[in-house]
Design an enzyme around this catalytic site. Structure first.
Site, PDB file in Angstrom:
ATOM      1  N   ASP A 197      -5.326  -5.259  -6.384  1.00  0.00           N
ATOM      2  CA  ASP A 197      -5.145  -3.836  -6.034  1.00  0.00           C
ATOM      3  C   ASP A 197      -3.694  -3.379  -6.243  1.00  0.00           C
ATOM      4  O   ASP A 197      -3.421  -2.206  -6.493  1.00  0.00           O
ATOM      5  CB  ASP A 197      -5.487  -3.573  -4.561  1.00  0.00           C
ATOM      6  CG  ASP A 197      -6.581  -4.464  -3.990  1.00  0.00           C
ATOM      7  OD1 ASP A 197      -6.771  -5.559  -4.516  1.00  0.00           O
ATOM      8  OD2 ASP A 197      -7.217  -4.067  -3.018  1.00  0.00           O
ATOM      9  N   ASP A 213       0.791  -1.229   0.000  1.00  0.00           N
ATOM     10  CA  ASP A 213       0.000   0.000   0.000  1.00  0.00           C
ATOM     11  C   ASP A 213       0.827   1.284   0.000  1.00  0.00           C
ATOM     12  O   ASP A 213       0.281   2.375  -0.182  1.00  0.00           O
ATOM     13  CB  ASP A 213      -0.952   0.013   1.201  1.00  0.00           C
ATOM     14  CG  ASP A 213      -2.076  -0.993   1.029  1.00  0.00           C
ATOM     15  OD1 ASP A 213      -2.563  -1.128  -0.102  1.00  0.00           O
ATOM     16  OD2 ASP A 213      -2.448  -1.645   2.014  1.00  0.00           O
TER      17      ASP A 213
HETATM   18  N1  GLY Z   1      -6.859  -1.842  -1.526  1.00  0.00           N
HETATM   19  C1  GLY Z   1      -7.833  -2.226  -0.604  1.00  0.00           C
HETATM   20  C2  GLY Z   1      -9.204  -2.042  -1.081  1.00  0.00           C
HETATM   21  O1  GLY Z   1      -9.445  -1.713  -2.232  1.00  0.00           O
HETATM   22  O2  GLY Z   1     -10.096  -2.233  -0.281  1.00  0.00           O
END
Ligand code: GLY
Length: 398
Positions: free
Chosen positions: A177, A115
Site C-alpha cells: 500500500d 498513511d
Molecule cells: N492501506 C490499508 C488498506 O488498504 O487496507
C-alpha cells in the site's frame, strides 16, 4: 454502387461509435450526479465534531465516524474536492476546504506511519491541485518531510508501520500500500521540496519492485527487512488470506502505484512493471470484473468481494491505458470501463441502502472487520475513476 456501400458503412459506423460515446458520457454523468446526491446525504448527517466517515457495516445504515488520525481521514475531504471538480459548485469547495483543514495537525507532529500520504494527498493534494492555495502547499511540503523520516536507507524503503515493530515483533516492515504514498514525495520534490524526496521515492519503488513480488508478479502484502543491514527477511501477509496468496487490494495498490511512479519518473522499467502487475490481476479476475477480497479465496463458499480493489484498479487502468501502445491501451481502457459498469450497477451502488456510493468492499477479513461493507476509500477511487473516464484517454508518447 460499391462506393455507396462503403460510404453507408462508414456513416453507420460513425453513428454507432458516436452513440456509444454519448451513452458512455451519459452513464458517467448519471453516476457523478448519483455520487453528489449520496454525499449530500452524508453531509447532512455527519456530526460536527471533527470526525470523518469511514465505513458502514452491511448490517447498518449509518456511517461509523473516525478521528483525523485514522488512516482513512483524507478520503472524505478528497471526495468533496472531486465533487467540486465535477460540478464547479462553490458550496462543495467550501465543504472540501473545511474538512481538509481539519487534517492540518497531522502535518505538525511526528509521523505515526506511512498513511500520511493517503491522509494529506487525498485532501490537501486535491485541494491544491484545484485551488493553488499556498496554505495547502505548505501543509503538503511539511508532511512530505515528515513521511521521509520513516525512510531506512539500508533497506531502501519507508517503514510503513512503526507500531508493528513492537506489536508484532516485525522489524523494518514495508507494505505494498505504501507505493501510493510516494506520490506525496514526488509532488513535494517538484514543488520546491528537497531533491532527496524524489530519490527516496524512486529507491522505494525500485526496492519494492525487486522484493515485493513473486515470479508471476503477484504481490506480498508485507515484506520484512533487517533494520540494521537492510536485507530482505521474508514476504508475509497481514490483510490477505495467506502469506503466499494475493490480497486483491494489495495488487490494486501495486497497479496504481507503479503507474503513478512511471508518470512521475518516465522510467520505462516502472511502466513495464505496472503492466505486468496489471496483467496478472486481469488474468485472474472473475468475469463480473469484481475480485474476491483475495484472489485465492475464489474457491471458498461465500467469499466476499472487494469493490474497493475494483475501484482502485479501474482508476489506475484509465491512466495506464494512456501510456501503452494501441492494443494494450484498448484492453486496459475496456477493462476499466467494465469495472466501472459493474460498480455502477444496482448490485454495487448503495442507492437507498445507505449514503455511501458503493456496497461490498472488504477491509480486513482476517481481523473480521469491514467485511462486505461500504468503505470510504472505495467511494473515493470510484469517483476518481469516473472523473478519469469523463476526461477521456490522456495519451502521452509511447
Ligand atoms: N492501506 C490499508 C488498506 O488498504 O487496507
Amino acid at each position: 454502387m460499391k462506393y455507396t456501400f462503403w460510404i453507408c458503412a462508414v456513416a453507420v459506423g460513425m453513428i454507432v461509435t458516436l452513440t456509444q460515446c454519448k451513452k458512455a458520457s451519459d452513464d458517467v454523468k448519471t453516476s457523478l450526479t448519483y455520487c453528489a446526491e449520496q454525499a449530500r446525504k452524508t453531509l447532512v448527517s455527519i456530526p460536527r465534531n471533527g470526525v470523518m466517515p469511514r465505513n458502514i457495516d452491511s448490517s447498518k445504515t449509518e456511517w461509523r465516524y473516525v478521528p483525523v488520525d485514522d488512516w482513512t481521514s483524507g478520503f472524505w475531504p478528497g471526495i468533496l474536492w472531486y465533487i467540486y471538480e465535477a460540478t464547479g459548485d462553490e458550496q462543495w469547495k467550501k465543504e472540501a476546504d473545511k474538512y481538509t483543514r481539519m487534517l492540518t495537525p497531522l502535518s505538525q507532529q511526528p509521523a505515526h506511519d506511512h498513511d500520511l500520504g493517503f491522509q494529506i494527498f487525498s485532501s490537501f493534494g486535491n485541494g491544491y491541485r484545484l485551488t493553488h492555495d499556498s496554505a495547502y502547499r505548505n501543509v503538503i511540503l511539511r508532511t512530505a518531510d515528515t513521511l521521509a523520516t520513516l525512510y531506512n536507507p539500508k533497506a531502501g524503503t519507508i517503514l510503513s508501520w512503526p507500531g508493528m515493530v513492537k506489536e508484532k515483533g516485525w522489524p523494518h516492515n514495508t507494505i505494498i500500500d505504501n507505493m501510493i504514498n510516494l506520490e506525496l514525495l514526488f509532488w513535494a520534490s517538484r514543488e520546491g521540496g528537497n531533491q532527496a524526496l524524489y530519490d527516496i521515492a524512486v529507491r522505494h519503488a525500485e526496492t519494492t519492485m525487486k522484493n515485493h513480488f513473486r515470479p508471476d508478479h503477484t504481490s506480498y502484502h508485507v515484506v520484512l527487512y533487517d533494520t540494521i543491514t537492510g536485507a530482505k527477511i521474508k514476504g508475509i501477509t497481514h490483510q490477505g488470506l495467506a502469506d503466499e496468496s494475493t490480497w486483491a487490494r494489495g495488487q490494486a495498490w501495486a497497479i496504481y502505484g507503479f503507474t503513478m511512479v512511471y508518470r512521475e519518473t518516465k522510467d520505462v522499467r516502472f511502466l513495464e512493471f505496472a503492466q505486468k502487475v496489471a496483467d496478472v490481476y486481469l488474468e485472474q479476475l472473475p468475469d463480473d470484473y469484481i475480485p474476491y477480497w483475495d484472489f485465492h479465496a475464489g474457491t471458498i463458499a461465500d467469499a466476499p468481494r472487494d469493490a474497493s480493489a475494483a475501484a482502485i484498479t479501474a482508476s489506475a487502468l484509465f491512466e495506464l491505458a494512456g501510456y501503452t501502445p494501441a492494443d494494450k491501451c484498448e484492453h486496459y481502457w475496456k477493462m476499466a470501463e467494465g469495472m466501472l459498469h459493474a460498480l455502477s450497477s444496482d448490485k454495487y451502488q448503495s442507492r437507498q441502502h445507505n449514503s455511501s456510493f458503493l456496497l461490498h468492499s472488504t477491509g480486513h477479513k482476517p481481523n473480521g472487520t469491514e467485511i462486505d461493507a461500504s468503505i470510504i476509500y472505495a467511494d473515493y477511487y470510484y469517483l476518481e475513476a469516473l472523473l478519469r473516464k469523463q476526461k477521456g484517454l490522456q495519451r502521452t508518447d509511447v
